[in-house]
Motif scaffolding. Structure first.
Motif, PDB file in Angstrom:
ATOM      1  N   ARG A   6       0.844  -1.204   0.000  1.00 37.91           N
ATOM      2  CA  ARG A   6       0.000   0.000   0.000  1.00 37.91           C
ATOM      3  C   ARG A   6       0.877   1.252   0.000  1.00 37.91           C
ATOM      4  O   ARG A   6       0.742   2.103   0.871  1.00 37.91           O
ATOM      5  N   PRO A   7       1.779   1.397  -0.962  1.00 33.74           N
ATOM      6  CA  PRO A   7       2.731   2.518  -0.915  1.00 33.74           C
ATOM      7  C   PRO A   7       2.081   3.895  -0.981  1.00 33.74           C
ATOM      8  O   PRO A   7       2.561   4.841  -0.349  1.00 33.74           O
ATOM      9  N   LEU A   8       0.994   4.020  -1.746  1.00 31.48           N
ATOM     10  CA  LEU A   8       0.342   5.321  -1.895  1.00 31.48           C
ATOM     11  C   LEU A   8      -0.418   5.734  -0.640  1.00 31.48           C
ATOM     12  O   LEU A   8      -0.651   6.923  -0.408  1.00 31.48           O
ATOM     13  N   HIS A   9      -0.823   4.767   0.157  1.00 22.98           N
ATOM     14  CA  HIS A   9      -1.575   5.054   1.375  1.00 22.98           C
ATOM     15  C   HIS A   9      -0.724   4.867   2.639  1.00 22.98           C
ATOM     16  O   HIS A   9      -1.260   4.943   3.747  1.00 22.98           O
ATOM     17  N   TYR A  10       0.576   4.622   2.459  1.00 25.73           N
ATOM     18  CA  TYR A  10       1.423   4.297   3.602  1.00 25.73           C
ATOM     19  C   TYR A  10       1.396   5.396   4.661  1.00 25.73           C
ATOM     20  O   TYR A  10       1.151   5.133   5.847  1.00 25.73           O
ATOM     21  N   HIS A  11       1.636   6.633   4.246  1.00 27.96           N
ATOM     22  CA  HIS A  11       1.720   7.729   5.213  1.00 27.96           C
ATOM     23  C   HIS A  11       0.347   8.102   5.767  1.00 27.96           C
ATOM     24  O   HIS A  11       0.260   8.717   6.843  1.00 27.96           O
ATOM     25  N   ILE A  12      -0.708   7.748   5.052  1.00 28.73           N
ATOM     26  CA  ILE A  12      -2.053   8.004   5.565  1.00 28.73           C
ATOM     27  C   ILE A  12      -2.410   6.997   6.655  1.00 28.73           C
ATOM     28  O   ILE A  12      -3.028   7.345   7.674  1.00 28.73           O
ATOM     29  N   ILE A  13      -1.998   5.727   6.443  1.00 26.95           N
ATOM     30  CA  ILE A  13      -2.313   4.668   7.418  1.00 26.95           C
ATOM     31  C   ILE A  13      -1.328   4.685   8.584  1.00 26.95           C
ATOM     32  O   ILE A  13      -1.725   4.713   9.751  1.00 26.95           O
ATOM     33  N   MET A  14      -0.035   4.647   8.265  1.00 27.05           N
ATOM     34  CA  MET A  14       0.994   4.586   9.301  1.00 27.05           C
ATOM     35  C   MET A  14       1.327   5.998   9.770  1.00 27.05           C
ATOM     36  O   MET A  14       2.395   6.560   9.495  1.00 27.05           O
ATOM     37  N   THR A  15       0.395   6.584  10.495  1.00 30.48           N
ATOM     38  CA  THR A  15       0.600   7.923  11.039  1.00 30.48           C
ATOM     39  C   THR A  15       1.467   7.844  12.298  1.00 30.48           C
ATOM     40  O   THR A  15       1.716   6.763  12.845  1.00 30.48           O
TER      41      THR A  15
END
Length: 332
Positions: free
Chosen positions: A139-148
């Motif tokens: 999930r590279p595009l959502h990584y920073h959104i999920i792994m806050t």
């Protein structure tokens, strides 16, 4: 002095002294040059383990470029390794040249509790590190959104808290038992199995509870890691370029090696069928995952990771030296 004679002597020493309450932690029964060589080897490994894991912690704290979830988790994991080896190794080294090798009941139970708790926390940290790699690759595009930052901190705190809440009940129950016989623990650490052998009456329920807790904290995170890397493998195989596949595998390679070392040795000691040479096998395998695995972890992560290499060089001052060589000051 033979091993049998030494055990009898220690047992008599223990029983003849009314002021001593506790156990005799037998440890390794080597004598002469073998004992000295093993002591020096273990002392060297312990010091290098502290230095290696301490360097990773310093590198992550001081280099803002790697203040990412992957390296924050790695720094916590390194701190955990330092605590893990320190619960057992100093005592182990001190007992090499101790005549009595006596450890109090409270000291033995505290060692069991902290040793087991750090081991439980390590299983959980390995699982969330696998989850972090799954998000980065699948999930590279959502990584920073999920792994806050909030989720990362919650995961780290939960690993520490759950690890320390996993074993207090067995430790408290064992402390209420009465012990008979020579009270010799033929092991290098205070583990439940050799302790429960010394109880005045059999305690199968307590032994089953300890085995169940150890199996659960090993198996459940391990199944999670296997499932996570199955999804990662499927995602990597769908990457069209060979370079992309190699990059994806390189980000997981260090973690997979550490998981293999830790779980391989831990499952051998806790989940294998009993054999005739039980005590010696337990000592060797316990020594491996207690000392060798924490010693190898900094090497595995630093040798296979360019960012960690750069951060370690910065901590050691190598980066400043290279900058001075590349851009020398004028002599005007």
């Amino acid at each position: 002095m033979s091993t049998v004679y030494r055990q009898v002597t220690l047992s008599n020493t223990y029983n003849s002294s009314k002021s001593i309450t506790g156990f005799i932690l037998l440890g390794f029964t080597y004598t002469g040059e073998t004992q000295k060589l093993l002591f020096m080897l273990l002392l060297t490994i312990y010091i290098l383990t502290l230095l290696g894991n301490g360097s990773i912690i310093c590198a992550v704290c001081w280099d803002k470029r790697i203040h990412t979830p992957m390296y924050i988790l790695l720094a916590n994991f390194s701190l955990l390794e330092i605590c893990y080896v320190t619960t057992t190794v100093p005592n182990m080294l001190a007992y090499f040249f101790s005549e009595t090798k006596v450890i109090s009941l409270s000291g033995c139970l505290l060692q069991f509790y902290f040793f087991s708790s750090f081991g439980a926390a390590e299983c959980l940290f390995l699982a969330i590190m696998a989850f972090d790699r799954y998000l980065a690759i699948c999930r590279p595009l959502h990584y920073h959104i999920i792994m806050t930052k909030h989720l990362r901190n919650r995961l780290v705190v939960n690993c520490w808290v759950i690890g320390f809440l996993w074993y207090p009940v067995p430790a408290i129950i064992i402390s209420q038992l009465s012990f008979c016989g020579p009270k010799i623990i033929d092991h290098i650490v205070c583990d439940p199995s050799p302790i429960l052998v010394l109880t005045c009456t059999p305690a199968p329920k307590i032994e089953f509870t300890c085995s169940l807790l150890s199996s659960m904290i090993l198996v459940v995170p391990f199944i999670f890691i296997i499932g996570t890397y199955t999804l990662v493998l499927k995602a990597v195989l769908r990457i069209p370029s060979g370079r992309g596949k190699r990059k994806a595998f390189s980000t997981c390679g260090s973690h997979i090696v550490v998981v293999s070392l830790f779980y391989g040795s831990a499952m051998v000691i806790y989940m294998r069928p009993r054999s005739g040479n039980e005590a010696e096998t337990q000592k060797i395998v316990t020594l491996f995952y207690t000392m060798v695995t924490p010693f190898l972890n900094p090497l595995i992560y630093s040798l296979r990771n360019k960012e960690m290499k750069a951060a370690l060089k910065k901590v050691l001052g190598h980066e400043n030296e290279s900058l001075c060589k590349r851009y020398p000051l004028s002599s005007s």
